[in-house]
Write a protein that holds these residues in place. Sequence first.
Motif, PDB file in Angstrom:
ATOM      1  N   SER A   1       0.884  -1.145  -0.094  1.00 58.93           N
ATOM      2  CA  SER A   1      -0.197   0.051  -0.025  1.00 58.93           C
ATOM      3  C   SER A   1       0.714   1.414   0.034  1.00 58.93           C
ATOM      4  O   SER A   1       0.879   2.093   0.881  1.00 58.93           O
ATOM      5  N   PRO A   2       1.670   1.395  -1.003  1.00 54.99           N
ATOM      6  CA  PRO A   2       2.571   2.708  -0.983  1.00 54.99           C
ATOM      7  C   PRO A   2       1.723   4.015  -1.401  1.00 54.99           C
ATOM      8  O   PRO A   2       0.776   3.990  -1.912  1.00 54.99           O
ATOM      9  N   PRO A   3       2.322   5.145  -0.959  1.00 56.84           N
ATOM     10  CA  PRO A   3       1.820   6.372  -1.108  1.00 56.84           C
ATOM     11  C   PRO A   3       1.809   6.724  -2.517  1.00 56.84           C
ATOM     12  O   PRO A   3       2.399   5.994  -3.337  1.00 56.84           O
ATOM     13  N   ARG A   4       0.944   7.888  -2.905  1.00 59.25           N
ATOM     14  CA  ARG A   4       0.841   8.028  -4.354  1.00 59.25           C
ATOM     15  C   ARG A   4       2.264   8.675  -4.849  1.00 59.25           C
ATOM     16  O   ARG A   4       2.982   9.044  -4.135  1.00 59.25           O
ATOM     17  N   GLY A   5       2.428   8.619  -6.355  1.00 57.92           N
ATOM     18  CA  GLY A   5       3.616   8.969  -6.758  1.00 57.92           C
ATOM     19  C   GLY A   5       4.067  10.540  -6.244  1.00 57.92           C
ATOM     20  O   GLY A   5       3.184  11.343  -5.931  1.00 57.92           O
ATOM     21  N   GLY A   6       5.450  10.554  -6.041  1.00 58.58           N
ATOM     22  CA  GLY A   6       5.789  12.123  -5.849  1.00 58.58           C
ATOM     23  C   GLY A   6       5.899  12.329  -4.245  1.00 58.58           C
ATOM     24  O   GLY A   6       6.152  13.445  -3.806  1.00 58.58           O
ATOM     25  N   GLY A   7       5.521  11.331  -3.417  1.00 61.73           N
ATOM     26  CA  GLY A   7       5.329  11.526  -1.942  1.00 61.73           C
ATOM     27  C   GLY A   7       6.532  11.904  -1.396  1.00 61.73           C
ATOM     28  O   GLY A   7       6.388  12.872  -0.506  1.00 61.73           O
ATOM     29  N   ARG A   8       7.705  11.295  -1.613  1.00 58.88           N
ATOM     30  CA  ARG A   8       8.944  11.549  -1.149  1.00 58.88           C
ATOM     31  C   ARG A   8       9.360  13.031  -1.221  1.00 58.88           C
ATOM     32  O   ARG A   8       9.673  13.774  -0.313  1.00 58.88           O
ATOM     33  N   ASP A   9       9.313  13.500  -2.743  1.00 64.18           N
ATOM     34  CA  ASP A   9       9.588  14.708  -2.953  1.00 64.18           C
ATOM     35  C   ASP A   9       8.742  15.904  -2.219  1.00 64.18           C
ATOM     36  O   ASP A   9       9.119  16.904  -1.586  1.00 64.18           O
ATOM     37  N   ALA A  10       7.398  15.657  -2.148  1.00 66.77           N
ATOM     38  CA  ALA A  10       6.344  16.424  -1.527  1.00 66.77           C
ATOM     39  C   ALA A  10       6.849  16.575  -0.112  1.00 66.77           C
ATOM     40  O   ALA A  10       6.662  17.726   0.601  1.00 66.77           O
ATOM     41  N   ILE A  11       6.982  15.363   0.750  1.00 63.36           N
ATOM     42  CA  ILE A  11       7.395  15.380   2.149  1.00 63.36           C
ATOM     43  C   ILE A  11       8.751  16.398   2.356  1.00 63.36           C
ATOM     44  O   ILE A  11       8.728  17.061   3.208  1.00 63.36           O
ATOM     45  N   THR A  12       9.854  15.955   1.330  1.00 65.54           N
ATOM     46  CA  THR A  12      10.788  16.798   1.769  1.00 65.54           C
ATOM     47  C   THR A  12      10.750  18.332   1.399  1.00 65.54           C
ATOM     48  O   THR A  12      10.981  18.954   2.430  1.00 65.54           O
ATOM     49  N   ALA A  13       9.917  18.696   0.604  1.00 65.26           N
ATOM     50  CA  ALA A  13       9.733  20.068   0.151  1.00 65.26           C
ATOM     51  C   ALA A  13       8.849  20.812   1.244  1.00 65.26           C
ATOM     52  O   ALA A  13       9.106  21.837   1.981  1.00 65.26           O
ATOM     53  N   ALA A  14       7.744  19.811   1.759  1.00 66.28           N
ATOM     54  CA  ALA A  14       6.998  20.459   3.299  1.00 66.28           C
ATOM     55  C   ALA A  14       7.981  20.392   4.417  1.00 66.28           C
ATOM     56  O   ALA A  14       7.646  21.549   5.142  1.00 66.28           O
ATOM     57  N   ALA A  15       8.830  19.591   4.609  1.00 69.63           N
ATOM     58  CA  ALA A  15       9.795  19.555   5.883  1.00 69.63           C
ATOM     59  C   ALA A  15      10.522  20.549   5.794  1.00 69.63           C
ATOM     60  O   ALA A  15      10.940  21.582   6.489  1.00 69.63           O
ATOM     61  N   ARG A  16      10.960  21.050   4.522  1.00 70.55           N
ATOM     62  CA  ARG A  16      12.019  22.250   4.418  1.00 70.55           C
ATOM     63  C   ARG A  16      11.382  23.482   4.670  1.00 70.55           C
ATOM     64  O   ARG A  16      11.904  24.557   5.523  1.00 70.55           O
ATOM     65  N   GLU A  17      10.198  23.611   4.137  1.00 69.12           N
ATOM     66  CA  GLU A  17       9.550  24.913   4.587  1.00 69.12           C
ATOM     67  C   GLU A  17       8.957  24.829   5.917  1.00 69.12           C
ATOM     68  O   GLU A  17       9.073  25.982   6.504  1.00 69.12           O
ATOM     69  N   SER A  18       8.652  23.745   6.426  1.00 75.11           N
ATOM     70  CA  SER A  18       8.077  23.839   7.823  1.00 75.11           C
ATOM     71  C   SER A  18       9.167  24.305   8.588  1.00 75.11           C
ATOM     72  O   SER A  18       9.194  25.005   9.476  1.00 75.11           O
TER      73      SER A  18
END
Length: 206
Positions: A13-30
């Motif tokens: 049950s993997p997350p949708r595509g691009g998940g890792r990049d979205a998480i990295t960007a969100a973490a960076r911004e937060s």
Amino acid sequence: MSTAPAERPGPDSPPRGGGRDAITAAARESFAERGYHGTSIRDIARRAGLSLSALYYWHPSKQHLLAALVEEITHDYFRRCDLALRETGDDPADRLCALVRVTVEYRVSRRVESNIANLEWRNLEPENRERLAGLRRAATGLWADIISDGVARGAFHDEHPDEARRAIVAACNAIAQWYEPDGEITLPELADRYAGIALRIVDHRG
């Protein structure tokens, strides 16, 4: 170190595509906006537009995210340095200038990540800090080897090479805190200025 919660999905049950990049960007911004302690794992998941279970698929904890971010940007720095030095001859002054320029460009292009790595280093857990400290020592070695070679070959005349290295690196790293791309100084001009400053610090007599 915290472990992944039970809701972490399995390989079916993997997350949708691009998940890792979205998480990295969100973490960076937060992390940039609120700091490490002011950011929750839910904040990051919400900003990434993902569920907690999708986030945990890639990163078991906020600490893991911070360490991964610091590690990624450090490896990126090494890649850029390696390319710049491979395209430069063996003259110590040329190699020092190449390293200064690539560092200045890196601190500007990855300004947010550079500030996070600097400010949040203290929040790395001992295991991660120890592992990533090895990368920092390797970066120090790049500068130390070039300056030592310059001194040995009579190109640099500074009597305190370690202090010279620290002064140059500190000046380059600080650029991430103050440089404004829309200001009066262009990035190439800034890189050239700092290369000249570095040569004066090591007392280069070309």
